[in-house]
Design a protein around this motif. Structure first.
Motif, mmCIF file in Angstrom:
data_model
loop_
_atom_site.group_PDB
_atom_site.id
_atom_site.type_symbol
_atom_site.label_atom_id
_atom_site.label_comp_id
_atom_site.label_asym_id
_atom_site.label_seq_id
_atom_site.Cartn_x
_atom_site.Cartn_y
_atom_site.Cartn_z
ATOM 1 N N LEU A 189 75.678 16.577 105.823
ATOM 2 C CA LEU A 189 74.812 15.609 105.666
ATOM 3 C C LEU A 189 74.665 14.082 106.326
ATOM 4 N N PHE A 190 75.381 13.773 107.297
ATOM 5 C CA PHE A 190 75.007 12.118 107.706
ATOM 6 C C PHE A 190 74.429 12.477 109.195
ATOM 7 N N LEU A 191 74.855 14.013 109.810
ATOM 8 C CA LEU A 191 74.456 13.849 110.729
ATOM 9 C C LEU A 191 73.169 13.965 111.288
ATOM 10 N N ASP A 192 72.775 13.654 112.649
ATOM 11 C CA ASP A 192 71.646 13.676 113.062
ATOM 12 C C ASP A 192 70.302 15.255 113.255
ATOM 13 N N HIS A 193 69.534 15.376 112.354
ATOM 14 C CA HIS A 193 69.205 16.414 111.789
ATOM 15 C C HIS A 193 69.576 17.427 112.832
ATOM 16 N N PHE A 194 68.951 17.443 114.634
ATOM 17 C CA PHE A 194 69.835 18.408 115.506
ATOM 18 C C PHE A 194 70.384 18.766 115.161
ATOM 19 N N LEU A 195 71.206 17.930 115.953
ATOM 20 C CA LEU A 195 72.603 17.638 115.154
ATOM 21 C C LEU A 195 73.308 18.716 114.459
ATOM 22 N N ALA A 196 72.773 18.167 113.229
ATOM 23 C CA ALA A 196 73.283 19.697 112.394
ATOM 24 C C ALA A 196 72.855 20.423 112.058
ATOM 25 N N ILE A 197 71.368 20.571 112.296
ATOM 26 C CA ILE A 197 71.215 21.721 113.151
ATOM 27 C C ILE A 197 72.420 22.524 113.725
ATOM 28 N N LYS A 198 71.994 22.561 114.880
ATOM 29 C CA LYS A 198 72.830 22.741 115.721
ATOM 30 C C LYS A 198 74.479 23.579 115.197
ATOM 31 N N GLN A 199 75.187 22.836 114.723
ATOM 32 C CA GLN A 199 76.550 22.655 113.895
ATOM 33 C C GLN A 199 76.425 23.907 112.527
ATOM 34 N N LEU A 200 74.996 23.750 111.764
ATOM 35 C CA LEU A 200 74.935 25.057 110.713
ATOM 36 C C LEU A 200 75.055 25.566 110.909
ATOM 37 N N ILE A 201 73.877 26.454 112.248
ATOM 38 C CA ILE A 201 73.454 27.907 113.300
ATOM 39 C C ILE A 201 75.326 27.810 113.357
ATOM 40 N N ASP A 202 75.735 27.339 114.249
ATOM 41 C CA ASP A 202 77.331 27.506 114.755
ATOM 42 C C ASP A 202 78.128 28.562 113.380
ATOM 43 N N LEU A 203 78.327 27.095 112.344
ATOM 44 C CA LEU A 203 78.412 27.529 111.011
ATOM 45 C C LEU A 203 78.655 29.250 111.182
ATOM 46 N N LEU A 204 76.997 29.248 110.694
ATOM 47 C CA LEU A 204 76.595 30.777 110.020
ATOM 48 C C LEU A 204 77.265 32.346 110.773
ATOM 49 N N GLN A 205 76.922 31.714 111.754
ATOM 50 C CA GLN A 205 77.057 32.720 113.028
ATOM 51 C C GLN A 205 79.227 32.641 112.779
#
Length: 413
Positions: A189-205
């Motif tokens: 929730l505190f991360l830059d939006h684009f970095l958060a998106i990348k890491q959320l996609i990695d997490l879902l994968q």
């Protein structure tokens, strides 16, 4: 995270968790109130794992988000104190504390809820600090008006708090899932939006590798919860990232997305400087070795990071979101309750909820299909998650499943 799927038991897991403390229940109820009053809200957001330093404030009782008409993100925080004993903190101390905490996390507003000590004088002092103050009685009046029969739906309420604690206990036994849990409960929730998106996609994968539809044990419930929370927060971050596209033309936006996705912890302008230095060094070596010019040319920029394959799809998805800002502003809240009801709780969505949040609107259905197609294209989905996303909330109550349409596949997401 580790790849592959582990052998698991088909049992239901450990003992029934204890009822959460009253203070935590009150936090969950206030977050639920905020949600039904129009915020995307979370409670008990961990701060220590984000700052990676010892800190007296271990978490935020409440962290909520809203969007301006141009999709700029607006942050709200809250503190909840249910104690009434002699050792209970004084309201003025909490006001000053909360004002400082607001500055720390860059919040635009704050609210204090306390069981005792909220006088007219305290309310006035709070307003002078840009912090609103209310008693538990004030909160309960608001709760009756705004929540009513909508309690314990989606990711909110005391039952959701109990489920979260159950998921936390389950995740403790699997290192990958435990890391995913704490990432979702704070850092993201505190991360830059684009970095958060990348890491959320990695997490879902990665958590998708743990999904085994034949077994419905505690770990399966944990994966459902993690996937729901990840998709919910991903939607929030997608809309927030889309705000940048409002003032750009399409070519500039596509270039920006590629650049932001290519960079990691080091900003791209610094990576370019490093890459240029490496290019000069490598070119000198290759030249001294009398390597063919065409090979020296191919080596230029080898150190510069490349964006992931889904960069173009993400740019298209965000462009579509920003093109209808009034729809995008409410999408995170719609997705939050929809994905938790469909995937985590596996139940029909009541007609009253469908109508109140506009889940029957075609615009919400299109947005869900776009996000579902985007996740499939990234390899960040599994069958049950995909089916939950393309399910359609009917205005008469209940949910049906839509046929996978060509519109979703050809959306560019």
């Amino acid at each position: 995270m580790q790849s592959g799927t582990r052998a698991r038991s088909g049992g239901s897991g450990g003992p029934t968790p204890k009822s959460p403390p009253l203070g935590e229940q009150l936090e969950a109820r206030v977050a639920q109130l905020w949600f039904w009053e129009g915020f995307y809200a979370r409670y008990g957001v961990n701060l220590q794992r984000y700052f990676q330093e010892p800190i007296l404030v271990t978490d935020l009782d409440l962290f909520a988000f809203d969007f301006s008409p141009h999709l700029s993100l607006i942050k709200h925080i809250g503190e909840v104190k249910s104690g009434t004993g002699k050792s209970t903190e004084k309201p003025l101390d909490r006001l000053v504390w909360l004002r400082g905490l607001r500055e720390l996390v860059g919040a635009d507003a704050a609210e204090l809820t306390m069981a005792k000590g909220i006088t007219s004088r305290i309310r006035d002092l709070g307003r002078s600090l840009d912090v609103s103050a209310q008693s538990v009685q004030d909160f309960e009046r608001r709760e009756t008006n705004a929540v009513g029969k909508m309690a314990d739906l989606g990711s909110h309420g005391v039952s959701a708090l109990c489920l979260e604690k159950e998921v936390r206990e389950t995740c403790k036994s699997v290192a990958d899932l435990e890391r995913a849990f704490w990432f979702l409960r704070g850092e993201v929730l505190f991360l830059d939006h684009f970095l958060a998106i990348k890491q959320l996609i990695d997490l879902l994968q990665e958590i998708s590798k743990y999904w085994t539809p034949r077994l419905q044990d505690a770990e399966a419930r944990a994966v459902r919860w993690l996937a729901s929370e990840a998709v919910s927060i991903l939607t929030l971050k997608l809309v927030a990232a889309s705000s940048t596209a409002v003032t750009l033309n399409r070519n500039d936006w596509d270039a920006l997305v590629s650049e932001r996705l290519a960079e990691g912890a080091v900003p791209m302008h610094q990576m370019r400087k490093i890459s240029d230095s490496v290019d000069k060094f490598v070119a000198g070596i290759l030249s001294a070795a009398k390597v063919a010019p065409e090979i020296r040319t191919e080596a230029i920029g080898a150190f510069l990071p490349e964006p992931p394959d889904y960069a173009a799809s993400l740019a298209e998805l965000c462009w579509r979101l920003k093109s209808d800002a009034p729809v995008a502003r409410v999408l995170p809240r719609q997705m939050d309750i929809f994905i938790f009801e469909r995937l985590t709780h596996q139940r029909y969505i009541d007609a009253s909820v469908v109508g109140r949040l506009g889940l029957q609107r075609d615009t919400f259905g299109r947005s869900r299909r776009l996000i579902s197609a985007f996740l499939r294209g990234c390899g960040a989905s599994f069958d049950e998650l995909d089916q939950a996303l393309i399910g359609h909330a009917m205005p008469g109550g209940g949910v049906t499943v839509e046929i996978h349409t060509a519109e979703a596949d050809s959306s560019g997401a």
